[in-house]
Design an enzyme around this catalytic site. Structure first.
Site, PDB file in Angstrom:
ATOM      1  N   LYS A   1      34.878   4.112  -9.811  1.00 25.77           N
ATOM      2  CA  LYS A   1      35.043   2.721 -10.226  1.00 25.77           C
ATOM      3  C   LYS A   1      33.671   2.068 -10.420  1.00 25.77           C
ATOM      4  CE  LYS A   1      37.217  -1.532  -8.607  1.00 25.77           C
ATOM      5  NZ  LYS A   1      38.102  -2.152  -7.622  1.00 25.77           N
TER       6      LYS A   1
ATOM      7  N   GLU B   1      28.145  10.335  -3.318  1.00 23.86           N
ATOM      8  CA  GLU B   1      28.781  11.661  -3.331  1.00 23.86           C
ATOM      9  C   GLU B   1      29.144  12.059  -4.765  1.00 23.86           C
ATOM     10  OE1 GLU B   1      29.660   9.165  -1.326  1.00 23.86           O
ATOM     11  OE2 GLU B   1      30.260   9.894   0.669  1.00 23.86           O
TER      12      GLU B   1
ATOM     13  N   GLY C   1      40.382   0.819  -5.507  1.00 22.15           N
ATOM     14  CA  GLY C   1      40.221   2.275  -5.558  1.00 22.15           C
ATOM     15  C   GLY C   1      41.444   3.022  -5.070  1.00 22.15           C
ATOM     16  N   ARG C   2      41.953   2.651  -3.896  1.00 25.03           N
ATOM     17  CA  ARG C   2      43.070   3.417  -3.319  1.00 25.03           C
ATOM     18  C   ARG C   2      44.402   3.079  -3.982  1.00 25.03           C
ATOM     19  NH1 ARG C   2      40.675   0.025  -0.065  1.00 25.03           N
ATOM     20  NH2 ARG C   2      41.719  -1.720   0.924  1.00 25.03           N
TER      21      ARG C   2
ATOM     22  N   GLU D   1      42.701   2.183   5.459  1.00 23.94           N
ATOM     23  CA  GLU D   1      41.630   1.444   4.777  1.00 23.94           C
ATOM     24  C   GLU D   1      42.123   0.043   4.400  1.00 23.94           C
ATOM     25  OE1 GLU D   1      37.944   2.933   2.190  1.00 23.94           O
ATOM     26  OE2 GLU D   1      39.795   3.027   1.058  1.00 23.94           O
TER      27      GLU D   1
ATOM     28  N   HIS E   1      54.979  23.263  14.513  1.00 24.70           N
ATOM     29  CA  HIS E   1      54.337  24.262  15.373  1.00 24.70           C
ATOM     30  C   HIS E   1      52.965  23.793  15.822  1.00 24.70           C
ATOM     31  CE1 HIS E   1      57.491  27.251  14.427  1.00 24.70           C
ATOM     32  NE2 HIS E   1      57.587  26.480  13.357  1.00 24.70           N
TER      33      HIS E   1
ATOM     34  N   LYS F   1      27.425   4.118   5.650  1.00 27.82           N
ATOM     35  CA  LYS F   1      26.756   4.490   4.391  1.00 27.82           C
ATOM     36  C   LYS F   1      25.325   3.977   4.400  1.00 27.82           C
ATOM     37  CE  LYS F   1      30.482   3.678   1.084  1.00 27.82           C
ATOM     38  NZ  LYS F   1      30.815   2.911  -0.108  1.00 27.82           N
TER      39      LYS F   1
END
Ligand code: G6Q
Length: 550
Positions: free
Chosen positions: A210, A216, A270-271, A356, A387, A515
């Site tokens: 965005k 990253e 973003g999400r 978030e 399990h 960050k």
């Protein structure tokens, strides 16, 4: 814990719920089911191919009435209206929140700052259709004329989790010759492991960011760009890289022609962005028709959410149950367990969506909240997780409400597999709810022939407290439409929880501090530069890393 203001307990319905909780905390669901043969029908809603059974919750009609009263007091219907209208409900960032516009299939006008945004939304959808068709049909090919069959999404967080989750969910609909890969982590391993598998001549990189400033994504994109140039030369870049971003300037700076850029907008968080061009990898993998079916499904849930009264409104009910458990029962985590291998990334996706959005401690009034906000969300695909963490779900000292998601029909009907899978999904909900008393455990062992002493010794270990809540979300089969409905349901649930907690579910300032500090530690790792003053532990760790790397 954090301060005295912004206290929901002054709210009338909250007070009623607090009192009602005292009556409810020891009530057993077993008994509620026994007394009320209609319970399953009473607490169940079907919408198209999805059915949500919320009867295995620690609720009565009174509970739900008080919860709806709370929602009224917190103006949930008005806030829903505000979101769909394009009001700037992301108040810390002064932005509208309009992922619903991306799937506004009726194309009714939606205004942001006086401008109808639907023309822009539709133009990008049309561009996505053209491009994804061209890639799939081999009309848009690589530099050497080969078909682009490796689709590599480079992005992180909201620019990764949605496309990754949805492409996996719809794997059965992928074009036969296409493969999707996702590079998100800054760890060079992520990049390397993908690049080792693919041929540059047949690879399309979609750089999704965005802001187009995320370290990253940009680092990974530069590494991939270099890899491509080393193999095919500089001129190949425009045939192998496209971008999805709101930031044309940075895209151009990176060296991607803005002709090859797919736009989205500040009103898409973003999400909440997999419905935008961030979903380009989904569109290429499953085709734009399927991508639009996913939008249709989400739109159907949007309309249900917008127009259905609260007592029949799926996202509202799920949110109110979440608040009931977080703030009254003090249950601090919640699990999501899809019984469908294709939905394996849904828990990770929801982890971001929920935590978030609602992991916040300051209210919309700028005060510290005094109540629990987001629970910890975790999960994994059933039956695998039966399990692992299900031991704690059944016998741990914390109660973990969970969502069990299960399709009636599998894409891979092999022998008895699917029946066994569904039997397990349904059994877990029943077992969590019913439990097994110490006496039942004892009797069972005796019936099985265990000696008295042994049965006595083991009876507590083999007992289950029960009364552990779950929702069962049953749908016909996972396809694009159902996936759209499912994800939109969770988006709106999260929004409603945020309304009750009076927090801004659409910013994420809590991700910034780490960050910022990483940026100051980086030069210290690379040279002898010393940045901000660190605590002795961090200082020591920096020294040790450098020593080990020597
Ligand atoms: C999501 C967050 C966050 C974001 C990533 C990537 O809501 O904003 O997860 O998606 O930090 O950001 P960019 O898309 O700007 O690279």
């Amino acid at each position: 814990m954090f301060g005295l203001k912004s206290d929901l307990s002054k709210n009338k319905a909250w007070k009623k719920l607090a009192k009602h909780y005292k009556d409810m905390r020891d009530v057993e669901m077993r008994g509620l089911f026994r007394k009320d043969p209609q319970r399953a029908e009473r607490y169940c809603i079907t919408l198209d191919s999805i059915m949500v059974d919320y009867s295995k919750n620690r609720i009565t009609n009174k509970t739900m009435d008080y919860l709806f009263e709370l929602a009224q007091e917190k103006k949930v219907p008005e806030k829903i209206e505000q979101m769909f209208r394009g009001d700037k409900i992301n108040q810390t960032e002064n932005r509208a929140v309009l992922h619903v516009a991306l799937r506004n299939r009726e194309n009714s006008p939606i205004y942001v700052d006086g401008k109808n945004i639907m023309a822009d939304v539709n133009a990008v959808l049309a561009k996505m259709r053209k491009f994804s068709d061209d890639v799939r049909l081999g009309k848009f090919v690589g530099y050497t004329g080969k078909k682009l069959v490796n689709i590599v999404n480079i992005g992180i967080g909201g620019s990764d989790l949605g496309p990754k989750m949805a492409t996996e969910a719809l794997r059965k609909y992928w074009a036969k010759d296409i493969n999707c890969y996702f590079i998100s982590n800054i760890d060079g391993t992520a990049c390397n492991e993908v690049l080792n598998k693919i041929n540059p001549e047949e690879t399309l990189f979609i750089v999704c960011s965005k802001t187009f400033t995320t370290i990253e994504t940009l680092t990974n994109a530069h590494t991939c760009r270099k890899w491509l140039i080393d193999a095919l030369g500089e001129h190949a870049v425009s045939k192998h890289f496209v971008a999805v971003s709101t930031n044309a300037k940075e895209v151009a700076k990176f060296g991607i022609d803005t002709e090859n850029m797919f736009e989205f907008w500040d009103f898409v968080g973003g999400r909440y962005s997999m419905w935008s061009a961030i979903g380009l990898s989904i569109a290429i993998a499953v085709g734009m028709d399927n991508f639009e079916k996913m939008l249709d499904g989400a739109h159907e849930m949007d309309m249900h959410f917008k127009y259905t009264e609260m007592s029949k409104n799926i996202p509202v009910i799920l949110a109110l149950l979440g608040v009931w458990y977080s703030d009254f029962f003090n249950f601090r985590s919640t699990a999501v367990v899809p019984y469908d291998q294709y939905l394996q990334y849904v828990p990770a996706y929801l982890q971001q969506l929920v935590m978030e959005s609602n992991g916040k401690f300051v209210s919309n009034d700028g005060e510290y909240v005094k109540y629990m906000t987001s629970p910890v969300v975790f999960g994994g695909a059933g039956t695998d997780v039966q399990h692992s963490f299900f031991q704690m779900m059944h016998q741990g000292t914390s109660v973990i409400p969970c969502d069990i998601i299960v399709p009636a029909i599998s894409h891979n009907e092999i022998g008895e597999h699917h029946e066994i899978l569904v039997a397990n999904a349904l059994a877990q909900g029943e077992a969590l709810m019913k439990g097994k008393t110490v006496k039942e455990a004892y009797d069972e062992m005796r019936r099985a022939g265990k000696p008295k002493e042994e049965a006595k010794r083991l009876k507590k270990y083999k007992s289950f407290e029960g009364n552990r809540p779950s929702n069962t979300i049953l749908f016909k089969k996972i396809d694009a439409h159902a996936l759209g409905m499912l994800i939109a349901m969770y988006e709106h649930k999260t929004f409603v929880e945020g309304i009750i907690w009076n927090i801004d579910s659409f910013d994420q300032m809590g991700v910034e501090l780490g960050k910022q500090m990483a940026l100051s530690i980086l030069p210290e790792l690379q040279s002898n530069a010393s940045g901000i003053s660190h605590d002795s532990s961090t200082k020591n760790l920096i020294t040790m890393v450098k020593r080990m790397r020597k």
